[in-house]
Design a protein around this motif. Structure first.
Motif, short mmCIF file in Angstrom:
data_model
loop_
_atom_site.label_atom_id
_atom_site.label_comp_id
_atom_site.label_asym_id
_atom_site.label_seq_id
_atom_site.Cartn_x
_atom_site.Cartn_y
_atom_site.Cartn_z
N THR A 1 0.82 -1.21 0.00
CA THR A 1 0.00 0.00 0.00
C THR A 1 0.85 1.26 0.00
O THR A 1 0.54 2.24 -0.68
CB THR A 1 -0.93 0.00 1.23
OG1 THR A 1 -1.75 -1.17 1.19
CG2 THR A 1 -1.82 1.24 1.24
N ARG A 2 1.93 1.24 0.74
CA ARG A 2 2.78 2.41 0.88
C ARG A 2 4.06 2.23 0.06
O ARG A 2 4.64 1.16 0.00
CB ARG A 2 3.14 2.63 2.35
CG ARG A 2 1.93 2.95 3.22
CD ARG A 2 2.17 2.68 4.68
NE ARG A 2 3.16 3.54 5.28
CZ ARG A 2 2.88 4.57 6.09
NH1 ARG A 2 1.62 4.86 6.37
NH2 ARG A 2 3.84 5.29 6.62
N GLY A 3 4.49 3.30 -0.58
CA GLY A 3 5.69 3.23 -1.40
C GLY A 3 5.45 2.55 -2.73
O GLY A 3 4.32 2.23 -3.11
N THR B 1 9.35 3.87 4.05
CA THR B 1 7.98 4.08 3.56
C THR B 1 7.00 3.08 4.16
O THR B 1 5.78 3.31 4.12
CB THR B 1 7.90 3.97 2.02
OG1 THR B 1 8.28 2.65 1.62
CG2 THR B 1 8.80 4.99 1.34
N GLN B 2 7.50 1.99 4.71
CA GLN B 2 6.63 0.90 5.15
C GLN B 2 6.19 1.01 6.61
O GLN B 2 5.13 0.51 6.96
CB GLN B 2 7.34 -0.44 4.96
CG GLN B 2 7.73 -0.73 3.52
CD GLN B 2 6.52 -0.67 2.60
OE1 GLN B 2 5.53 -1.36 2.81
NE2 GLN B 2 6.60 0.18 1.58
N SER C 1 3.89 10.96 8.08
CA SER C 1 3.57 10.44 6.75
C SER C 1 2.11 10.69 6.39
O SER C 1 1.22 10.61 7.25
CB SER C 1 3.85 8.94 6.70
OG SER C 1 3.42 8.40 5.46
N ASN C 2 1.88 10.98 5.13
CA ASN C 2 0.52 11.15 4.62
C ASN C 2 0.03 9.90 3.88
O ASN C 2 -1.05 9.89 3.29
CB ASN C 2 0.45 12.35 3.67
CG ASN C 2 0.70 13.66 4.38
OD1 ASN C 2 0.20 13.87 5.49
ND2 ASN C 2 1.46 14.55 3.77
N GLU C 3 0.85 8.84 3.91
CA GLU C 3 0.47 7.58 3.26
C GLU C 3 -0.66 6.91 4.05
O GLU C 3 -0.84 7.15 5.25
CB GLU C 3 1.68 6.65 3.21
CG GLU C 3 2.81 7.14 2.32
CD GLU C 3 2.75 6.54 0.93
OE1 GLU C 3 1.64 6.11 0.53
OE2 GLU C 3 3.79 6.48 0.29
N THR D 1 -1.50 1.20 7.44
CA THR D 1 -1.57 -0.25 7.24
C THR D 1 -1.18 -0.92 8.56
O THR D 1 -0.62 -0.27 9.45
CB THR D 1 -0.59 -0.71 6.14
OG1 THR D 1 0.76 -0.57 6.61
CG2 THR D 1 -0.78 0.08 4.86
N ALA E 1 2.37 -0.40 9.37
CA ALA E 1 2.79 1.00 9.51
C ALA E 1 2.38 1.57 10.86
O ALA E 1 2.63 2.74 11.14
CB ALA E 1 2.19 1.84 8.39
#
Length: 239
Positions: A45-47, A181-182, A188-190, A193, A196
């Protein structure tokens, strides 16, 4: 390119999360380690697959592996197919490891258990002399690792044994955090999960502490094994 240990993960970051404390310990004792990532983690999902590759390269630098390769299998759709088996057979014959570390035998992500069985079968097939492979136009020799150890990931699994990684937890955490990124980042705006979350990041430490508590050390990593382990003596057991 022979190494002592070949560590295999379904996704970039699996090896670091699952067994990097043990790998760091083994390398401190002079053992050589190479890593194979089966997929690029492109469904994460992220990165992206690009950032994952950059992060894996940073983790490799932190850990000091002799080499790392990505087989670019299809993330989320690993299967125990002949095509995938033969790709791993070529890697086993290339690196000729004495030991293979692989994904958990059962886990939240379906790729992990699939990778466990895929790697196990490939290790067996790699030892069959009638299976012929070539790599870079050179014929490869049959090779079967002596041991396959499966690290423990999301799910709680009772280990067959644990390794004292008390002196290497800082390096493990540093290598895991290379996948920036995980994992947990309050800025972070990701999308959020499960891996995360702040709890997951903290779990890297408290799960290792719990295995350490049960075994009489500060921090430990646990493994399962396909075959019974025999000790030559009791010198390595912590009493």
């Amino acid at each position: 390119m022979k190494v002592d240990i070949l560590a295999i993960g379904a996704h970039p970051d699996d090896v670091e999360l699952g067994c990097s404390g043990t790998l760091a310990k083994l390398m401190s004792e002079g053992k050589t380690v190479a890593v194979i990532d089966l997929t690029q983690g492109e469904l994460g999902t992220r990165g992206t697959n690009i950032t994952r590759a950059e992060e894996a390269a940073e983790a490799t630098k932190i850990m000091g592996y002799v080499n790392r390769e990505n087989l670019k299998m299809k993330d989320g759709f690993l299967s125990n197919s002949e095509e995938y088996q033969m790709q791993i057979v070529k890697m086993i014959r290339k690196y000729q490891p004495e030991m293979v570390f692989s994904n958990s035998i059962d886990d939240r992500h379906p790729d992990h258990a699939k990778a466990s069985k895929l790697v196990s079968d490939a290790c067996f097939l790699s030892g069959l002399v009638k299976i012929e492979t070539t790599l870079e136009n050179e014929n490869q020799q049959a090779w079967r690792p002596k041991h396959i150890f499966n690290y423990i990931q999301w799910k709680h699994i009772t280990p067959a044994f644990v390794v004292d990684v008390s002196e290497f937890m800082e390096k493990k955490i540093e290598a895991c955090l290379a996948y920036k990124t995980q994992f947990y980042d309050p800025n972070s705006n990701e999308p959020m999960t499960p891996i995360a979350s702040k709890d997951f990041l903290e779990s890297l430490t408290y799960r290792a502490q719990d295995l350490g508590r049960l075994s009489g050390v500060a921090y430990a990593e646990g493994f399962t094994t396909e075959k019974l382990i025999a000790f030559k003596n009791f010198d390595g057991i912590i009493l």
